[in-house]
Design a protein around this motif. Sequence first.
Motif, short mmCIF file in Angstrom:
data_model
loop_
_atom_site.label_atom_id
_atom_site.label_comp_id
_atom_site.label_asym_id
_atom_site.label_seq_id
_atom_site.Cartn_x
_atom_site.Cartn_y
_atom_site.Cartn_z
N ARG A 22 26.38 0.30 -43.42
CA ARG A 22 25.19 0.99 -42.89
C ARG A 22 24.09 -0.01 -42.48
O ARG A 22 23.32 0.23 -41.55
CB ARG A 22 24.66 1.96 -43.96
N VAL B 37 24.58 -0.99 -38.95
CA VAL B 37 24.28 0.14 -38.06
C VAL B 37 22.76 0.27 -37.92
O VAL B 37 22.23 0.42 -36.81
CB VAL B 37 24.93 1.43 -38.59
N GLU C 5 26.61 4.07 -30.82
CA GLU C 5 27.11 3.62 -32.13
C GLU C 5 26.53 4.49 -33.25
O GLU C 5 27.24 4.83 -34.20
CB GLU C 5 26.71 2.15 -32.36
N GLN C 6 25.27 4.87 -33.10
CA GLN C 6 24.64 5.71 -34.12
C GLN C 6 25.35 7.07 -34.20
O GLN C 6 25.64 7.59 -35.29
CB GLN C 6 23.15 5.92 -33.79
N ALA D 290 27.17 -3.21 -35.10
CA ALA D 290 27.27 -1.77 -35.38
C ALA D 290 28.63 -1.22 -34.91
O ALA D 290 29.21 -0.35 -35.57
CB ALA D 290 26.13 -1.03 -34.69
N GLN D 291 29.13 -1.75 -33.80
CA GLN D 291 30.46 -1.31 -33.35
C GLN D 291 31.51 -1.72 -34.38
O GLN D 291 32.42 -0.94 -34.70
CB GLN D 291 30.77 -1.92 -31.98
N VAL E 38 31.28 0.63 -37.29
CA VAL E 38 31.90 1.94 -37.00
C VAL E 38 33.41 1.83 -37.12
O VAL E 38 34.08 2.71 -37.69
CB VAL E 38 31.49 2.44 -35.59
N TRP F 212 28.78 6.66 -35.77
CA TRP F 212 28.59 6.44 -37.21
C TRP F 212 28.34 7.77 -37.92
O TRP F 212 28.94 8.07 -38.96
CB TRP F 212 27.43 5.47 -37.42
N ALA G 162 22.64 -0.78 -34.01
CA ALA G 162 23.27 0.31 -33.25
C ALA G 162 22.44 0.73 -32.04
O ALA G 162 21.22 0.80 -32.12
CB ALA G 162 23.47 1.53 -34.15
#
Length: 186
Positions: A158, A161, A169-170, A128-129, A132, A173, A165
């Motif tokens: 997505r 994420v 992170e969320q 997820a990082q 982003v 995003w 995430a």
Amino acid sequence: MPFILETIVATKNADGSFHVRPYGLHQDGEDWIFLPFRPSPAIENVERHPYLTVSAPSDVRVIAGLLTGRDVVETVPADVIDGVRLKDTTGHLELEAISFVDHELRPRFRCRVLHQAAHRPFVGYNRAQAAVLEAAILSTRLGMLPQEKVETEIEYLRIAVEKCAGAQEQEAWDWIVEKIEAHYRR
Ligand SMILES: Cc1cc2nc3c(=O)[nH]c(=O)nc-3n(C[C@H](O)[C@H](O)[C@H](O)COP(=O)(O)O)c2cc1C
């Protein structure tokens, strides 16, 4: 192709404050090449005061926040140069710009490492990082890229994420997606 480090660069403004933004530094042997696009305050800053830091943020909201006008950066003084680094960082470098090649679009500063320090153990990657980071880069190129490409890439990113995430992170995003959607609504 060079190895490119996506990181946060701090340069010193004329008034003594610091300009802090994400940039990609290209590795060249032991040196790093800093390539800000014109116009950028970072160019005049490094010409006037050729010392800069690069820091890897532990929290990707720093990257997303800097690109969406949020006050997310906490800095501390650098160790050996007149500069600042991110407070919350896995590690940082302190650099001196030792040469400058001018260019109408993208001048190049060759930078030598004066000092480096690790602040937290690096224990693994997070998808997820990485998503982003990719979305953040896309969000700075909306004027150059076709809308369909941007939207297709966002839908793919997505997935990571949604799977991987944490709360930071969320939130990062969401800030980037909001920026992209606002651009296309205009
Ligand atoms: C991971 C990442 C890498 C980036 N690398 C660069 C770069 O190498 N050069 C650049 O000019 N902008 C780069 N950008 C875009 C800048 O961060 C963005 O355009 C920022 O607003 C530039 O600020 P400035 O106009 O004050 O230089 C990057 C953005 C991200 C998210």
